[in-house]
Design an enzyme around this catalytic site. Structure first.
Site, short mmCIF file in Angstrom:
data_model
loop_
_atom_site.label_atom_id
_atom_site.label_comp_id
_atom_site.label_asym_id
_atom_site.label_seq_id
_atom_site.Cartn_x
_atom_site.Cartn_y
_atom_site.Cartn_z
N ASN A 207 0.72 -1.06 -0.22
CA ASN A 207 0.03 -0.02 0.07
C ASN A 207 1.02 1.05 0.12
O ASN A 207 2.13 1.19 -0.07
CB ASN A 207 -0.99 0.18 1.33
CG ASN A 207 -0.28 -0.14 2.59
OD1 ASN A 207 0.56 1.01 2.90
ND2 ASN A 207 -0.41 -1.19 3.22
N PHE A 319 -5.42 3.71 14.15
CA PHE A 319 -6.00 4.56 13.19
C PHE A 319 -7.18 3.91 12.18
O PHE A 319 -7.06 2.72 12.25
CB PHE A 319 -4.70 4.77 12.19
CG PHE A 319 -3.82 6.13 12.58
CD1 PHE A 319 -3.03 5.88 13.76
CD2 PHE A 319 -3.77 7.33 11.90
CE1 PHE A 319 -2.39 6.88 14.01
CE2 PHE A 319 -3.11 8.31 12.36
CZ PHE A 319 -2.35 8.15 13.63
N LYS A 337 -12.21 -3.53 17.88
CA LYS A 337 -10.66 -3.57 18.33
C LYS A 337 -10.42 -3.25 19.96
O LYS A 337 -9.38 -3.17 20.42
CB LYS A 337 -9.69 -2.92 17.48
CG LYS A 337 -9.84 -3.30 16.20
CD LYS A 337 -9.04 -2.96 14.88
CE LYS A 337 -9.22 -3.04 13.54
NZ LYS A 337 -8.27 -3.44 12.62
#
Ligand code: PMT
Length: 403
Positions: A207, A319, A337
């Site tokens: 990425n 993030f 999470k």
């Protein structure tokens, strides 16, 4: 907060110099130790006698006649913070390019403490691209800029260039001092960069993460006194000082590196862009056959979700890199999470997110609150994240003490 702090006030030559008398006077009332440095031009706008009376110390203005009393290095060694106000185009240019030809510019070069710049000048000068580029350069190097206000200017025009209010300069100074060493004794683990998942010996799925966001967090955390471990994947950035770096390539390697460090961590900031899927690795280079190639992907381990399950005392910051439904998607991740804070950024915008020097983020908290921030440098975003982290750590501590 300012009691017994040594604050250096640098005054350069602009009409707003008279307002700095008020700044010095307020610092003195708060029992700071103040040393004022004036440029030759500053003395055309306000007298050294005013500044020495208000600060309680002789004004420093000459590299040579002051020798033996106090020199720029002594001053830099004892300073807790420096404020340059008004900062003219000239001193901004000198600071940006390392010119040291008078007491003020020489002292700035020797400083290691926070330096706060409050620019003030004519609007045409302020908006000149050379001044803007110099300010951006200084900001990237960690100088804190207190933006000037827009309004009527002394030269009769209207526009941006008025010195920011003294209260605002004091507030920024206070925040900068508060940030110093507020993470001392804490271990902060930061991940940065983008993982690469090999497809065959020569190809990978990856990425666009450059690592800039995570490196900024690591740099700022170290400056604020933390022991920092930076697990970084496929970056080409210089390592920040005082940081222990662990290079990795794949999501699997990042997982093992993170788990190894996790148990004694106080804070984890996961800025890395981690692959959610990886291809089956082919031992030999894939050959071109026909018009189509089908690649089967399998999920990688979700590192942050694993940490969320294991966490005890740790503050977990994730993030969310989104191209649509920013807040809803980020909210989903904070819950799944088990995070204390998620930093949502829109990665479809070319001026923020991946690889740029700036970012614009929204903080989301587990109690449903969200806090949008303006566009700023990644280092400024890092400071804002760590301000919230320090707050969460302090809250956890006071809850523990109550129990
Ligand atoms: O590196 P830069 O060029 O400066 O760009 C910065 C950035 C855009 C990469 C950064 O600001 C950012 O958004 N990082 C998170 C990228 C990401 O993977 O987001 P996500 O929404 O897919 O994942 C959510 C969180 O889970 C992230 O904290 C991620 O690190 C973590 N994750 C994701 C997948 C996985 N397998 N394991 C994880 O730990």
């Amino acid at each position: 907060m300012l009691k017994d702090k040594t604050i250096i006030v640098g005054v350069s030559g602009g009409i707003a110099a008279y307002k700095v008398a008020d700044l010095v006077s307020r610092l003195r009332k708060q029992e700071a130790r103040i040393h004022v440095i004036m440029t030759e031009a500053a003395k055309q706008f306000i007298t050294p006698i005013t500044m020495s009376t208000l600060s309680g110390n002789p004004v420093l203005d000459d590299m040579f006649s002051n020798q033996g009393i106090v020199n720029h290095i002594d001053l830099a060694l004892k300073a807790d913070a420096m404020v340059v106000a008004p900062a003219t185009a000239n001193i901004i240019g000198k600071m940006a390019h390392g010119i040291a030809d008078d007491f003020l510019s020489t002292t700035v070069l020797a400083m290691r403490c926070p330096i706060i710049l409050a620019p003030a000048m004519n609007d045409r000068m302020y908006l000149n691209s050379v001044v803007q580029e110099n300010l951006a350069l200084l900001q990237r190097r960690g100088f804190v800029i207190v933006q000037p206000e827009s309004g009527a200017l002394a030269c009769g025009t209207e526009g941006p260039g008025r010195l920011a209010p003294v209260e605002q300069i004091l507030k920024v100074l206070w925040t900068s001092l508060q940030r110093q060493q507020d993470l001392k004794g804490k271990k902060v683990l930061v991940t940065a960069g983008g993982t690469r998942e090999p497809l065959d010996p020569v190809r990978f799925l990856g990425n666009r993460s450059s690592g800039k966001m995570g490196f900024a967090v690591a740099k700022v955390a170290a400056e604020r006194g933390a022991e920092v471990v930076l697990v970084h994947a496929n970056t080409h950035l210089p390592l920040p000082p005082q940081v222990r770096a662990v290079p990795v390539t794949t999501a699997e390697e990042m997982y093992h590196a993170v788990i190894k460090e996790f148990s004694d961590c106080d804070v984890v900031v996961k800025a890395a862009a981690v692959a959610d899927f990886r291809p089956k690795m082919h031992a030999e280079k894939l050959k071109k056959q026909g018009n189509q190639l089908t690649i089967t992907l399998e999920p990688t381990v979700d590192i942050l979700a694993q940490l969320g399950r294991k966490k005890k005392k740790q503050v977990l910051v994730g993030f969310a890199a989104e191209t649509n439904d920013l807040l809803a998607n980020a909210r989903d991740k904070i819950e799944k999470k088990n995070l204390d804070l998620i930093v949502a950024n829109d990665v479809s915008r070319p001026d923020i997110g991946f690889a740029s020097d700036d970012n614009q983020v929204t903080f989301l908290y587990p109690d449903g609150r969200h806090e949008p921030l303006g566009k700023m440098t990644k280092e400024a975003v890092a400071q804002e994240i760590l301000d919230r982290v320090v707050h969460i750590l302090n809250n956890k501590l006071s809850t523990e003490n109550e129990e």
